[in-house]
Scaffold this motif. Structure first.
Motif, PDB file in Angstrom:
ATOM      1  N   LEU A   7       0.878  -1.273   0.009  1.00 12.74           N
ATOM      2  CA  LEU A   7       0.064   0.057   0.089  1.00 12.74           C
ATOM      3  C   LEU A   7       0.986   1.262  -0.112  1.00 12.74           C
ATOM      4  O   LEU A   7       1.871   1.279   0.831  1.00 12.74           O
ATOM      5  CB  LEU A   7      -0.781  -0.037   1.312  1.00 12.74           C
ATOM      6  N   PRO A   8       0.447   2.228  -0.677  1.00 17.46           N
ATOM      7  CA  PRO A   8       1.322   3.302  -0.688  1.00 17.46           C
ATOM      8  C   PRO A   8       0.972   4.186   0.531  1.00 17.46           C
ATOM      9  O   PRO A   8       0.170   3.972   1.399  1.00 17.46           O
ATOM     10  CB  PRO A   8       0.617   4.118  -1.941  1.00 17.46           C
ATOM     11  N   GLY A   9       1.862   5.074   0.907  1.00 12.13           N
ATOM     12  CA  GLY A   9       1.536   6.057   1.973  1.00 12.13           C
ATOM     13  C   GLY A   9       0.657   7.057   1.665  1.00 12.13           C
ATOM     14  O   GLY A   9       0.365   6.937   0.482  1.00 12.13           O
ATOM     15  N   ASN A  10       0.321   7.733   2.676  1.00 13.67           N
ATOM     16  CA  ASN A  10      -0.693   8.782   2.699  1.00 13.67           C
ATOM     17  C   ASN A  10      -0.308   9.965   1.411  1.00 13.67           C
ATOM     18  O   ASN A  10      -1.106  10.200   0.478  1.00 13.67           O
ATOM     19  CB  ASN A  10      -1.046   9.799   3.706  1.00 13.67           C
ATOM     20  N   ASP A  11       0.880  10.251   1.536  1.00  9.71           N
ATOM     21  CA  ASP A  11       1.357  11.160   0.471  1.00  9.71           C
ATOM     22  C   ASP A  11       1.309  10.447  -0.900  1.00  9.71           C
ATOM     23  O   ASP A  11       0.655  11.163  -1.973  1.00  9.71           O
ATOM     24  CB  ASP A  11       2.778  11.750   0.608  1.00  9.71           C
ATOM     25  N   GLU A  12       1.680   9.427  -1.157  1.00 13.72           N
ATOM     26  CA  GLU A  12       1.598   8.881  -2.582  1.00 13.72           C
ATOM     27  C   GLU A  12       0.171   8.536  -2.867  1.00 13.72           C
ATOM     28  O   GLU A  12      -0.136   8.848  -4.278  1.00 13.72           O
ATOM     29  CB  GLU A  12       2.548   7.608  -2.684  1.00 13.72           C
ATOM     30  N   PHE A  13      -0.630   8.204  -2.071  1.00 13.61           N
ATOM     31  CA  PHE A  13      -2.102   7.904  -2.262  1.00 13.61           C
ATOM     32  C   PHE A  13      -2.807   9.045  -2.766  1.00 13.61           C
ATOM     33  O   PHE A  13      -3.275   8.925  -3.839  1.00 13.61           O
ATOM     34  CB  PHE A  13      -2.659   7.542  -0.848  1.00 13.61           C
ATOM     35  N   ILE A  14      -2.563  10.253  -1.996  1.00 11.31           N
ATOM     36  CA  ILE A  14      -3.168  11.355  -2.731  1.00 11.31           C
ATOM     37  C   ILE A  14      -2.538  12.059  -3.845  1.00 11.31           C
ATOM     38  O   ILE A  14      -3.307  12.161  -4.829  1.00 11.31           O
ATOM     39  CB  ILE A  14      -2.917  12.660  -1.643  1.00 11.31           C
ATOM     40  N   ARG A  15      -1.377  11.617  -4.046  1.00 11.41           N
ATOM     41  CA  ARG A  15      -0.650  12.123  -5.631  1.00 11.41           C
ATOM     42  C   ARG A  15      -1.227  11.166  -6.419  1.00 11.41           C
ATOM     43  O   ARG A  15      -1.533  11.683  -7.767  1.00 11.41           O
ATOM     44  CB  ARG A  15       0.799  11.694  -5.521  1.00 11.41           C
ATOM     45  N   ILE A  16      -1.351   9.942  -6.300  1.00 13.01           N
ATOM     46  CA  ILE A  16      -2.233   8.789  -7.089  1.00 13.01           C
ATOM     47  C   ILE A  16      -3.414   9.367  -7.708  1.00 13.01           C
ATOM     48  O   ILE A  16      -3.910   9.499  -8.891  1.00 13.01           O
ATOM     49  CB  ILE A  16      -2.148   7.434  -6.698  1.00 13.01           C
ATOM     50  N   LEU A  17      -4.460   9.870  -6.708  1.00  7.96           N
ATOM     51  CA  LEU A  17      -5.695  10.341  -6.724  1.00  7.96           C
ATOM     52  C   LEU A  17      -5.725  11.492  -7.914  1.00  7.96           C
ATOM     53  O   LEU A  17      -6.462  11.919  -8.715  1.00  7.96           O
ATOM     54  CB  LEU A  17      -6.504  10.762  -5.402  1.00  7.96           C
ATOM     55  N   TYR A  18      -4.582  12.506  -7.491  1.00  2.82           N
ATOM     56  CA  TYR A  18      -4.457  13.674  -8.469  1.00  2.82           C
ATOM     57  C   TYR A  18      -4.286  13.152  -9.799  1.00  2.82           C
ATOM     58  O   TYR A  18      -4.884  14.042 -10.779  1.00  2.82           O
ATOM     59  CB  TYR A  18      -3.482  14.552  -8.067  1.00  2.82           C
ATOM     60  N   ARG A  19      -3.295  12.334  -9.971  1.00  8.15           N
ATOM     61  CA  ARG A  19      -3.082  11.672 -11.420  1.00  8.15           C
ATOM     62  C   ARG A  19      -4.315  11.435 -11.967  1.00  8.15           C
ATOM     63  O   ARG A  19      -4.619  11.461 -13.234  1.00  8.15           O
ATOM     64  CB  ARG A  19      -1.927  11.074 -11.274  1.00  8.15           C
ATOM     65  N   LEU A  20      -4.964  10.308 -11.330  1.00  9.77           N
ATOM     66  CA  LEU A  20      -6.180   9.733 -11.981  1.00  9.77           C
ATOM     67  C   LEU A  20      -7.067  10.605 -12.263  1.00  9.77           C
ATOM     68  O   LEU A  20      -8.009  10.635 -13.108  1.00  9.77           O
ATOM     69  CB  LEU A  20      -6.611   8.539 -10.746  1.00  9.77           C
ATOM     70  N   TYR A  21      -7.432  11.263 -11.182  1.00  2.80           N
ATOM     71  CA  TYR A  21      -8.803  12.284 -11.493  1.00  2.80           C
ATOM     72  C   TYR A  21      -8.406  13.677 -12.145  1.00  2.80           C
ATOM     73  O   TYR A  21      -9.545  14.074 -12.974  1.00  2.80           O
ATOM     74  CB  TYR A  21      -9.454  12.651 -10.067  1.00  2.80           C
ATOM     75  N   PHE A  22      -7.417  14.279 -12.060  1.00  2.00           N
ATOM     76  CA  PHE A  22      -6.986  15.682 -12.463  1.00  2.00           C
ATOM     77  C   PHE A  22      -6.127  15.482 -13.597  1.00  2.00           C
ATOM     78  O   PHE A  22      -5.592  16.545 -14.231  1.00  2.00           O
ATOM     79  CB  PHE A  22      -6.976  16.328 -11.354  1.00  2.00           C
ATOM     80  N   ASP A  23      -5.292  14.443 -13.614  1.00  2.00           N
ATOM     81  CA  ASP A  23      -4.176  14.448 -14.636  1.00  2.00           C
ATOM     82  C   ASP A  23      -3.347  15.437 -14.312  1.00  2.00           C
ATOM     83  O   ASP A  23      -2.793  16.193 -15.255  1.00  2.00           O
ATOM     84  CB  ASP A  23      -4.643  14.406 -16.110  1.00  2.00           C
TER      85      ASP A  23
END
Length: 66
Positions: A7-23
């Motif tokens: 599992l990614p850490g909190n920082d990486e999890f949020i970064r992943i969401l930004y890439r997925l949702y907002f590119d």
């Protein structure tokens, strides 16, 4: 235990969401705000829903419909 290690850490999890949702990558304040929410007990589901229901994501979806 094996899954927990992947599992990614909190920082990486949020970064992943930004890439997925907002590119895009989050700004420093955006990242710290979401990470703080996670650290204060906001669930992963609530965080994901926050992205999915955001004005920014709705704008992206609407632009794709045009």
């Amino acid at each position: 235990p094996e899954c927990q290690e992947k599992l990614p850490g909190n920082d990486e999890f949020i970064r992943i969401l930004y890439r997925l949702y907002f590119d895009r990558e989050p700004g420093a304040e955006e990242l710290s705000g979401w990470v703080q929410m996670l650290e204060n007990g906001t669930s992963l589901e609530e965080i994901v829903n926050g992205f999915a229901e955001s004005a920014e994501f709705k704008g992206i979806v609407n632009a794709m419909k045009e």
